[in-house]
Scaffold this active site. Sequence first.
Site, short mmCIF file in Angstrom:
data_model
loop_
_atom_site.label_atom_id
_atom_site.label_comp_id
_atom_site.label_asym_id
_atom_site.label_seq_id
_atom_site.Cartn_x
_atom_site.Cartn_y
_atom_site.Cartn_z
N SER A 262 4.01 -11.63 0.19
CA SER A 262 4.72 -10.83 -0.80
C SER A 262 5.99 -11.53 -1.28
O SER A 262 5.92 -12.67 -1.73
CB SER A 262 5.00 -9.46 -0.19
N LYS A 266 6.36 -15.52 -2.48
CA LYS A 266 7.05 -16.15 -3.61
C LYS A 266 7.95 -17.26 -3.04
O LYS A 266 8.02 -18.38 -3.56
CB LYS A 266 7.92 -15.13 -4.36
N TRP A 353 -0.59 -3.99 -8.04
CA TRP A 353 0.82 -4.30 -8.33
C TRP A 353 1.03 -5.82 -8.37
O TRP A 353 1.82 -6.33 -9.15
CB TRP A 353 1.68 -3.63 -7.26
N HIS A 403 -2.04 -4.26 0.24
CA HIS A 403 -1.00 -5.27 0.32
C HIS A 403 -0.55 -5.44 1.78
O HIS A 403 0.11 -4.56 2.33
CB HIS A 403 0.16 -4.74 -0.54
C1 GTR Z 1 7.78 -5.00 -3.88
C2 GTR Z 1 7.99 -5.99 -4.99
C3 GTR Z 1 6.95 -7.06 -4.91
C4 GTR Z 1 6.78 -7.60 -3.52
C5 GTR Z 1 6.94 -6.54 -2.45
C6 GTR Z 1 7.15 -7.05 -1.03
O1 GTR Z 1 8.62 -3.92 -3.92
O2 GTR Z 1 7.89 -5.29 -6.19
O3 GTR Z 1 7.26 -8.09 -5.83
O4 GTR Z 1 7.63 -8.64 -3.28
O5 GTR Z 1 7.99 -5.70 -2.69
O6 GTR Z 1 7.82 -8.04 -0.81
O7 GTR Z 1 6.63 -6.39 -0.14
#
Ligand code: GTR
Length: 422
Positions: A262, A266, A353, A403
């Site tokens: 996540s 990045k 998402w 996720h």
């Molecule tokens: C969310 C964000 C994502 C992702 C995620 C995470 O809120 O929108 O880009 O990075 O967090 O890190 O779990």
Amino acid sequence: MKRFEIFSLALLTAALIAAQNKNSPVNYDESKVPAFELPDPLRCENGLQIETARQWESLRRPELLRMFGEQEYGVTPQRTGIKVKHDVVALNPNAMGGLATQKQVRFTFTGKNGKSLDAMLLLYIPNASKRRVPVIVSYNFHGNQTTTMEPNVIPSPSKEVVKRLGSEAWVRGEQSSRWSYELALKRGYAVATMNYHDICPDSPELMALGIPSLLPDYDVWNRKENEWGAIGIWAWGYSRIADYLQKEKRIDKSRMVVLGHSRLGKTAVWAGVQDKRFKAVLSNDSGCSGAALSKRVFGENVGRITANFPHWFCPAFNQYSENEASLPFDQHELLALIAPRHAYVASAEDDSWADPKGEYLSLYYAGPVYRLYGMQGLPNIEQPAVHQPQHYDVGYHIRAGKHDVTPYDWQCYLDFLDAIWH
Ligand code: GTR
């Protein structure tokens, strides 16, 4: 108007824009993806078409690297003046029921201003082999103590700082489903983890307590357009972990892997792009501003991410909020910067998402750069079905579910690493 008034007005305008973008629409409908043209990774800004790996390395790669630094994550300073000291504070040769040697290493960062900061690395090295082993480096979200039930794991120093963010979690073993240590160790891989908040707390309010506290010229609230944000600082932290692992006798320096989930996916990609000591980069559900193409504007978009997490990027990135069409680059070019090292992208079916299709296409469109090196990118533009891993010189899989990082993801990563290295 006095300077102060202008400043207040600017702040107010910025706040209004941010508030607006927090509510900017999110598209989940494939038929509403705008028509877009992706920039050609092999075409230089001056129009020159790249034909060889050599040209790519001397002309186009530096140009793209600069763009991602100046316009998305912020430029990583060449010299921070920060010194790092390592102390092994715990050593257990019989961890995980004898499977591994466990080391806990305190990193003490000291800035030119004399201030210091501690971070804790947890390292497991498999005992079965006496040879040097590859290592997977990966930040955790809630502290080293949450990645395993092993009772002697020292809580990450940031536990106290981040409590102020209202996080009640941080309980021993609470994230262990995301850490397939045993599987990795049995397959001959070392694993190293650190809590990312140790390097820089993940909030604009607390960030100044992290590495920024050692950088006298860094003002979280008043950054220059191209100045690095939290993702850049975490990526820098990954390189400091690499520095340590390079000196660790049991680690094979030529097989260091960076993995992140996540926001930390990045970060892993940005770290892997910049630090060539990482020979494979594994992006787990990294989504918007990670692996996913921005110009599809599917799921999380630049408007949302810069409004919700302004501290992750450099201020210049805000100009693309609700304006992805004007981006002079896209994330496939970021993945391409990993070549000729190995890039791997993983998606989850229910993670709209993060735009799984955009993550796949991004790796697909990085292919031409891999081909310059005689390496094979993804051959098909069609995204595979779930649980059909695609392992070439780059790798991709999409699994069922949400996720997250699961043992299935780890298994795919290990299969891929075995295939490229054995
Ligand atoms: C969310 C964000 C994502 C992702 C995620 C995470 O809120 O929108 O880009 O990075 O967090 O890190 O779990």
